[in-house]
Scaffold this active site. Structure first.
Site, PDB file in Angstrom:
ATOM      1  CB  THR A 194      -0.980  -0.032   1.189  1.00 33.62           C
ATOM      2  OG1 THR A 194      -1.940   1.017   1.035  1.00 33.62           O
ATOM      3  CG2 THR A 194      -0.289   0.141   2.532  1.00 33.62           C
ATOM      4  CG  ASN A 195      -0.353   4.691  -1.369  1.00 31.07           C
ATOM      5  OD1 ASN A 195      -1.041   5.394  -0.643  1.00 31.07           O
ATOM      6  ND2 ASN A 195      -0.820   4.148  -2.496  1.00 31.07           N
ATOM      7  NE  ARG A 196       5.873   7.344   3.526  1.00 32.66           N
ATOM      8  CZ  ARG A 196       6.545   7.814   4.573  1.00 32.66           C
ATOM      9  NH1 ARG A 196       6.067   8.786   5.286  1.00 32.66           N
ATOM     10  NH2 ARG A 196       7.702   7.280   4.873  1.00 32.66           N
TER      11      ARG A 196
END
Ligand code: CTP
Length: 388
Positions: A194-196
């Site tokens: 995933t990402n931030r």
């Protein structure tokens, strides 16, 4: 001017709730005048001085007992923030209630109670206040240090009610699709990529558009921010880029505007392992990743596409990259931000955006709280659409 609000604060919420509320209302261009309670005990004036109220609101503060007929009439909305026994008592004696009734302005009252207390009796409120008054019974917890814990309507929800009451409906006829948040690409039942992204910017855009009357569909990945319950804001939760793609493709033909604010994962594991992948001593794990569909680019390539707004989070050559994205993905507007700037990161509450459109000079919007910035983005990005 969106409207003039008369705020009547009382008790410790005057200290912990009202200052942020006033700031948020002023950011939204509402004019706020404060009429604090003033009695021996925990009145609003005991917590914050007249000068401080005047400074916070930018308008002369007038204690509630001094309010006259004219003061009530010159406002578009009366806000009892919060309504307490003391406030009800003040209204039940003296002339304030008579003025309020004569002025016939909408009134929103926020009962605030200590977390340990029972909710306010609506009968009591209704027997005193004008018939069409709105009692906003919220359940947000406000820590007040030595004063305990308060239950009150959250400021976001209250702003929704204020906007709706004062009828800010400039986007009423529009159907708007918004994507928000990260996507999660599962590797096995335990692990994922995933990402931030927290989803704050996309949720702020969806909320702002709904508050302004649009019919909003929010397709979102796993969020780290709350979405307010609004009748014209429909949520479609998804997990992966593939699912977001499917949800958007199913709906875009019914939309006038699509705002793609999601941080969609660009890659997903080639293969999903049904069983948890076990580590083997001394061996590396090699994941094969494949590209996910580019939802924005796909919408941009459609012949009869909605008005298309994309995002570009850049760390260098912001303008060059944003303009390239605008052309490549055939957008009407690209909202670009420089993620290296302080206050512009993924999880920040603030952001600074520049709008790029074909054949127009870039428009730099000032750094703001994302919830307020969302309104500016909608106002400027949709200005051309509303003219046509
Ligand atoms: N977007 C999308 N689907 C994807 C990837 C991105 O809809 N699979 C959208 C985003 O929602 C955003 C814009 O495209 O509106 C961002 O474009 P992108 O090329 O992904 O930007 P970056 O990730 O910054 O790209 P790059 O790594 O090339 O800088």
């Amino acid at each position: 001017m969106p409207g003039r609000i008369l705020l009547i604060p009382d008790g410790p919420a005057a200290l912990t709730y009202a200052p942020e509320l006033i700031a948020r209302l002023r950011q939204r261009k509402y004019t706020v005048q404060v009429a604090p309670t003033a009695y021996p005990g925990p009145s609003a004036l005991a917590f914050i001085s007249e000068l401080a109220w005047t400074t916070l609101s930018g308008h002369p503060c007038l204690p509630i007992e001094k309010l006259n007929d004219e003061e009530f009439r010159k406002h578009d909305l009366i806000l009892l923030g919060p309504v307490t026994q003391q406030v009800l008592e003040i209204f039940s004696r003296g002339k304030a209630l008579e003025y309020l009734q004569k002025a016939a302005r909408p009134l929103i009252a926020l009962p605030a109670r200590l977390a340990s207390d029972e909710p306010m009796q609506t009968n009591e409120f209704k027997s005193i206040m004008p018939e069409n008054s709105i009692l906003s019974q919220g359940d947000e917890t406000l820590e007040m240090g030595a004063m305990g814990t308060l239950k009150i309507t959250g400021i976001d929800d209250l702003l929704c009610q204020i906007d709706a009451t004062l009828g800010k409906n400039d986007l009423k006829a529009l159907r708007i699709l918004v994507t928000a948040g990260p996507t999660a690409e599962d590797i096995d039942p335990v692990r994922f990529l995933t990402n931030r992204s927290t989803g704050k910017m996309g949720v702020a855009l969806a909320t702002a558009a709904a508050l302004r009357g649009a019919d909003v569909t929010l397709v979102h990945g796993p969020l780290q921010t709350a979405v307010p319950e609004l009748p014209n804001l429909k949520r479609i939760p998804i997990r992966s880029a593939e699912e977001m793609h499917g949800a958007v493709m199913e709906r875009w033909t019914q939309m006038d505007v699509a705002i793609l604010a999601a941080a969609v994962a660009d890659f997903r594991p080639d293969h999903y392992a049904e069983q948890k992948i076990k580590k083997v001593d001394g061996q590396a794990l090699i994941l094969n990743l494949r590209r996910t569909p580019d939802i924005l680019a796909e919408l941009g390539s459609q012949e009869k596409r909605p008005f298309l707004i994309g995002f570009a989070a850049e760390s260098d050559d912001v303008e060059i990259n944003a303009l390239a994205k605008l052309r490549k993905k055939h957008c009407d507007v690209i909202c670009a931000n420089d993620i290296r700037k302080p206050g512009c990161g993924f999880a920040a509450d603030t952001n600074q955006i520049t709008l790029y459109s074909p054949d127009k000079p870039p428009m730099h919007l000032p750094m703001k709280d994302k919830r307020e910035l969302a309104h500016d983005i909608l106002t400027h990005a949709l200005a051309d659409l509303k003219k046509s």
